[in-house]
Design an enzyme around this catalytic site. Structure first.
Site, PDB file in Angstrom:
ATOM      1  N   SER A  39       5.910  -6.147  -1.631  1.00 37.20           N
ATOM      2  CA  SER A  39       5.124  -4.669  -0.965  1.00 37.20           C
ATOM      3  C   SER A  39       4.976  -5.556   0.767  1.00 37.20           C
ATOM      4  O   SER A  39       4.399  -6.213   0.734  1.00 37.20           O
ATOM      5  CB  SER A  39       4.337  -3.667  -0.998  1.00 37.20           C
ATOM      6  OG  SER A  39       3.978  -2.325   0.087  1.00 37.20           O
ATOM      7  N   GLU A  40       5.588  -4.956   1.394  1.00 36.35           N
ATOM      8  CA  GLU A  40       5.794  -5.940   2.755  1.00 36.35           C
ATOM      9  C   GLU A  40       3.981  -5.657   3.086  1.00 36.35           C
ATOM     10  O   GLU A  40       3.985  -5.805   4.498  1.00 36.35           O
ATOM     11  CB  GLU A  40       6.193  -4.638   4.055  1.00 36.35           C
ATOM     12  CG  GLU A  40       6.538  -3.529   4.056  1.00 36.35           C
ATOM     13  CD  GLU A  40       7.480  -2.467   3.523  1.00 36.35           C
ATOM     14  OE1 GLU A  40       8.132  -1.805   3.992  1.00 36.35           O
ATOM     15  OE2 GLU A  40       7.881  -3.098   1.832  1.00 36.35           O
ATOM     16  N   ASN A  41       3.333  -4.733   2.682  1.00 41.66           N
ATOM     17  CA  ASN A  41       2.232  -5.199   3.452  1.00 41.66           C
ATOM     18  C   ASN A  41       1.862  -5.849   2.877  1.00 41.66           C
ATOM     19  O   ASN A  41      -0.179  -6.332   3.358  1.00 41.66           O
ATOM     20  CB  ASN A  41       1.141  -3.799   3.427  1.00 41.66           C
ATOM     21  CG  ASN A  41       0.976  -3.205   1.880  1.00 41.66           C
ATOM     22  OD1 ASN A  41       1.905  -3.167   1.163  1.00 41.66           O
ATOM     23  ND2 ASN A  41      -0.135  -2.934   1.986  1.00 41.66           N
TER      24      ASN A  41
END
Length: 221
Positions: free
Chosen positions: A55-57
Site C-alpha cells: 500500500s502506497e502509504n
C-alpha cells in the site's frame, strides 16, 4: 429492445470478481491494490500462497481485512480501510513506499477505472464533469511504475454507458498501460488485436457482451 439486451444472465458479484483476479496472481508477486473493489483481492489469496501486498502509504505484506473485533486502528491502507499484516510484513516511510513504485519493484498493480480503451489507456481519477475533481493520488505513479497493470471494475457505468471504449473521453491516468480487465461480466485481455475475451458471466453471450461494450471484442485466436 434487442435479444442481446434481454437475454438472462448472472453477473459476477464483487466478491467473485475479486476471487477471479486473486486466482490469477502468481506466487511471490509484489502487488499494489488500488482503492475500491481491488482491495477485496487481499481477502481471497490463500494463506499458503505468498503474495506480498503493498500500500502506497507505507505498508508491505498486508493480509485480509480484519474481523470487527480484531481491528487495529493504527493499521490502515491508502484508502483508509482497516487491514491486517501477514507474518514478515513491514512498515516504511511514505517516500520509501513510492520509491518501490517508481523503481519498478512491483510486479502488479490492480486499479479501478472510469474507462479503459482497447489500446490499454486508462482513465481512473477524474471525469471532469465539475470543477471539484479529486487529486490523482498515486495512480499515475502506479500505472507507470508497476511491471503490469490490471483493472477491476463494473462493466458499465451507473447510467449503463460502456466503460470499455475505443477511446477514453476522460482525462488519462496513463496511456497503453492496462494488460487485463476484470468486470462483473467478463475477463478481458488487452492485446495488439484489442480486447480479447477470456471468459464471461454465466448465461452471457459474446453478442450480449458486445452490446454493453463500445470497443470491438475478440475471441482468443
Amino acid at each position: 429492445m434487442s435479444a442481446a439486451e434481454t437475454v438472462a444472465f448472472k453477473p459476477f458479484s464483487r466478491t467473485e470478481m475479486a476471487q477471479r483476479a486473486a486466482a490469477d496472481i502468481p506466487e511471490g508477486w509484489y502487488v499494489n491494490l488500488g482503492i475500491g473493489i481491488p482491495t477485496l483481492i487481499a481477502d481471497y489469496v490463500p494463506t499458503e500462497r505468498e503474495v506480498i501486498f503493498h500500500s502506497e502509504n507505507g505498508v508491505l505484506g498486508m493480509g485480509p481485512a480484519p474481523a470487527k473485533d480484531k481491528i487495529e486502528p493504527w493499521l490502515i491502507n491508502a484508502g483508509k480501510q482497516y487491514v491486517t499484516l501477514r507474518a514478515g510484513g513491514s512498515f516504511c516511510h511514505h517516500a520509501d513506499s513510492f520509491a518501490m513504485i517508481r523503481g519498478g519493484h512491483l510486479d502488479l498493480c490492480v486499479l479501478g477505472a472510469f474507462q479503459v480503451a482497447d489500446n490499454g489507456d486508462i482513465a481512473n481519477w477524474a471525469t471532469s464533469e465539475n470543477d471539484t475533481a479529486p487529486a490523482v493520488g498515486g495512480a499515475m505513479d502506479l500505472a507507470a511504475g508497476a511491471k503490469r497493470l490490471w483493472v477491476l471494475m463494473e462493466h458499465t457505468a451507473k447510467d449503463g454507458s460502456p466503460k470499455l471504449v475505443k477511446q477514453c473521453s476522460y482525462p488519462l491516468t496513463a496511456p497503453g498501460a492496462v494488460k487485463r480487465v476484470y468486470t462483473n461480466l467478463a475477463t478481458i485481455d488487452v492485446t495488439e488485436r484489442g480486447f480479447v475475451v477470456l471468459d464471461m458471466a454465466p448465461g452471457l453471450t459474446l453478442e450480449n457482451l458486445q452490446a454493453r461494450t463500445d470497443a470491438k471484442l475478440h475471441l482468443p485466436a
